[in-house]
Design a protein around this motif. Structure first.
Motif, short mmCIF file in Angstrom:
data_model
loop_
_atom_site.label_atom_id
_atom_site.label_comp_id
_atom_site.label_asym_id
_atom_site.label_seq_id
_atom_site.Cartn_x
_atom_site.Cartn_y
_atom_site.Cartn_z
N ARG A 31 0.83 -1.21 0.00
CA ARG A 31 0.00 0.00 0.00
C ARG A 31 0.86 1.25 0.00
N LEU A 32 1.91 1.25 0.82
CA LEU A 32 2.76 2.42 0.95
C LEU A 32 3.70 2.63 -0.23
N LEU A 33 3.91 1.59 -1.01
CA LEU A 33 4.83 1.68 -2.16
C LEU A 33 4.12 1.48 -3.49
N ARG A 34 2.78 1.56 -3.48
CA ARG A 34 2.03 1.37 -4.72
C ARG A 34 2.38 2.44 -5.74
N PRO A 35 2.10 2.20 -7.02
CA PRO A 35 2.38 3.20 -8.05
C PRO A 35 1.75 4.55 -7.69
N GLY A 36 2.52 5.61 -7.81
CA GLY A 36 2.02 6.94 -7.46
C GLY A 36 2.16 7.25 -5.98
N SER A 37 2.85 6.38 -5.24
CA SER A 37 2.97 6.56 -3.79
C SER A 37 3.69 7.86 -3.43
N SER A 38 4.56 8.35 -4.32
CA SER A 38 5.28 9.59 -4.02
C SER A 38 4.30 10.75 -3.85
N TYR A 39 3.12 10.64 -4.47
CA TYR A 39 2.09 11.67 -4.30
C TYR A 39 1.03 11.24 -3.28
N PHE A 40 0.66 9.95 -3.29
CA PHE A 40 -0.31 9.47 -2.30
C PHE A 40 0.19 9.71 -0.88
N ASN A 41 1.49 9.52 -0.70
CA ASN A 41 2.07 9.61 0.65
C ASN A 41 2.34 11.04 1.10
N LEU A 42 1.94 12.01 0.29
CA LEU A 42 2.08 13.40 0.72
C LEU A 42 1.07 13.73 1.82
N ASN A 43 -0.01 12.97 1.85
CA ASN A 43 -1.03 13.16 2.89
C ASN A 43 -0.66 12.29 4.08
N PRO A 44 -0.15 12.88 5.17
CA PRO A 44 0.30 12.08 6.32
C PRO A 44 -0.82 11.27 6.97
N PHE A 45 -2.04 11.79 6.91
CA PHE A 45 -3.17 11.05 7.49
C PHE A 45 -3.47 9.80 6.66
N GLU A 46 -3.27 9.92 5.35
CA GLU A 46 -3.46 8.79 4.46
C GLU A 46 -2.39 7.73 4.71
N VAL A 47 -1.17 8.16 4.92
CA VAL A 47 -0.07 7.23 5.18
C VAL A 47 -0.33 6.43 6.46
N LEU A 48 -0.73 7.13 7.51
CA LEU A 48 -0.93 6.48 8.81
C LEU A 48 -2.34 5.89 8.96
N GLN A 49 -3.19 6.17 7.97
CA GLN A 49 -4.58 5.68 8.02
C GLN A 49 -5.25 6.07 9.33
N ILE A 50 -5.20 7.37 9.60
CA ILE A 50 -5.76 7.87 10.84
C ILE A 50 -6.63 9.08 10.56
N ASP A 51 -7.66 9.24 11.37
CA ASP A 51 -8.60 10.35 11.19
C ASP A 51 -7.91 11.68 11.50
N PRO A 52 -8.17 12.72 10.70
CA PRO A 52 -7.55 14.02 10.96
C PRO A 52 -7.86 14.58 12.34
N ASP A 53 -8.95 14.13 12.94
CA ASP A 53 -9.32 14.61 14.26
C ASP A 53 -8.75 13.76 15.39
N ALA A 54 -7.88 12.80 15.05
CA ALA A 54 -7.31 11.90 16.06
C ALA A 54 -6.46 12.68 17.06
N THR A 55 -6.46 12.20 18.30
CA THR A 55 -5.67 12.85 19.36
C THR A 55 -4.20 12.47 19.20
N ASP A 56 -3.33 13.16 19.91
CA ASP A 56 -1.90 12.86 19.86
C ASP A 56 -1.62 11.45 20.37
N ASP A 57 -2.39 11.02 21.36
CA ASP A 57 -2.21 9.67 21.90
C ASP A 57 -2.59 8.62 20.86
#
Length: 251
Positions: free
Chosen positions: A43-69
């Motif tokens: 998933r992290l190295l799929r074609p186009g990952s250099s652009y997909f992975n620009l979104n840190p929330f997408e990389v970590l698969q976490i909600d933008p409203d997630a807490t620091d914990d």
């Protein structure tokens, strides 16, 4: 609150669409969170990952409203899954995947960088909402049903996702262009600095050589002048010599 004619207001429809979008995202995150190590690396190295992975929330698969914990827990779980030590049969790709996860996590730890990422996500959502409103405005003007494909939560989610990725990509392209321009300017400034230093060095060497050879040039000039003076005196003396008298021969 309902609009005139019993139709829901555009604001309520927009909020409902976004809530459905968030719900869909959370379901996908929950589904993807149980991916295997290999699947996460893919998933992290799929074609186009250099652009997909620009979104840190997408990389970590976490909600933008997630807490620091929650962010910290998600990073630990995902980093363990893709860590090279756990994937020694595919260590090189695992290392790249781990670096993508680590980069996203560190970016979200920086309040300023996190705010920028959130601004991009919100801008993507607002763009799609505006586009939906414009479509419905045109449909209403044409006297047609106010039905658009983005009324489907999945289509709306995909539209927001695509627009968000596009915005991240555009920002990255601009960043690279700005970086290239700055590098070019630094290189040109360095070349000008080197050229100025070499010019100053040549001038110093010329001045030094000029000073060192001054006495020699002066002596040479004095010698030249002295020789010229002697030659002139000698020439003048030759003009003062009386002419030779030729004796007449008598028969």
């Amino acid at each position: 609150m309902a609009a005139a004619g019993g139709e829901p207001s555009s604001q309520n429809m927009s909020d409902e669409l976004f809530q459905n979008f968030i719900s869909e995202v959370k379901q996908i995150e929950k589904r993807d969170s149980v991916l295997t190590s290999k699947q996460q690396i893919d998933r992290l190295l799929r074609p186009g990952s250099s652009y997909f992975n620009l979104n840190p929330f997408e990389v970590l698969q976490i909600d933008p409203d997630a807490t620091d914990d929650e962010l910290k827990k998600r990073f630990r779980a995902l980093s363990i899954l893709v860590h090279p030590d756990k994937n020694q049969d595919d260590a090189d790709r695992a290392q790249k995947a781990f670096e993508a996860v680590d980069k996203a996590y560190k970016l979200l730890l920086d309040p300023e960088q996190k705010k920028r990422a959130l601004d991009v996500i919100h801008a993507g959502r607002e763009y799609v909402e505006h586009m939906v409103k414009e479509k419905k405005k045109q449909l209403k003007k044409d006297g047609k049903l106010l039905d658009v494909e983005e009324d489907d939560p999945e289509v709306f989610r995909q539209a927001v996702y695509k627009q968000t990725m596009k915005l991240f990509a555009e920002l990255e392209i601009k960043r690279k262009e700005r970086e290239a321009k700055e590098m070019h300017e630094r290189k040109r400034a360095r070349e000008e600095e080197i050229e100025a230093a070499e010019k100053a060095k040549r001038e110093r060497e010329w001045q030094k050589n000029f000073e060192e050879t001054r006495d020699g040039r002066v002596d040479s000039w004095r010698t030249f002048q002295a020789k010229g003076k002697k030659n002139k005196e000698k020439k003048n003396r030759s003009f003062l010599k009386p002419p030779k008298v030729k004796m007449e021969q008598r028969e």
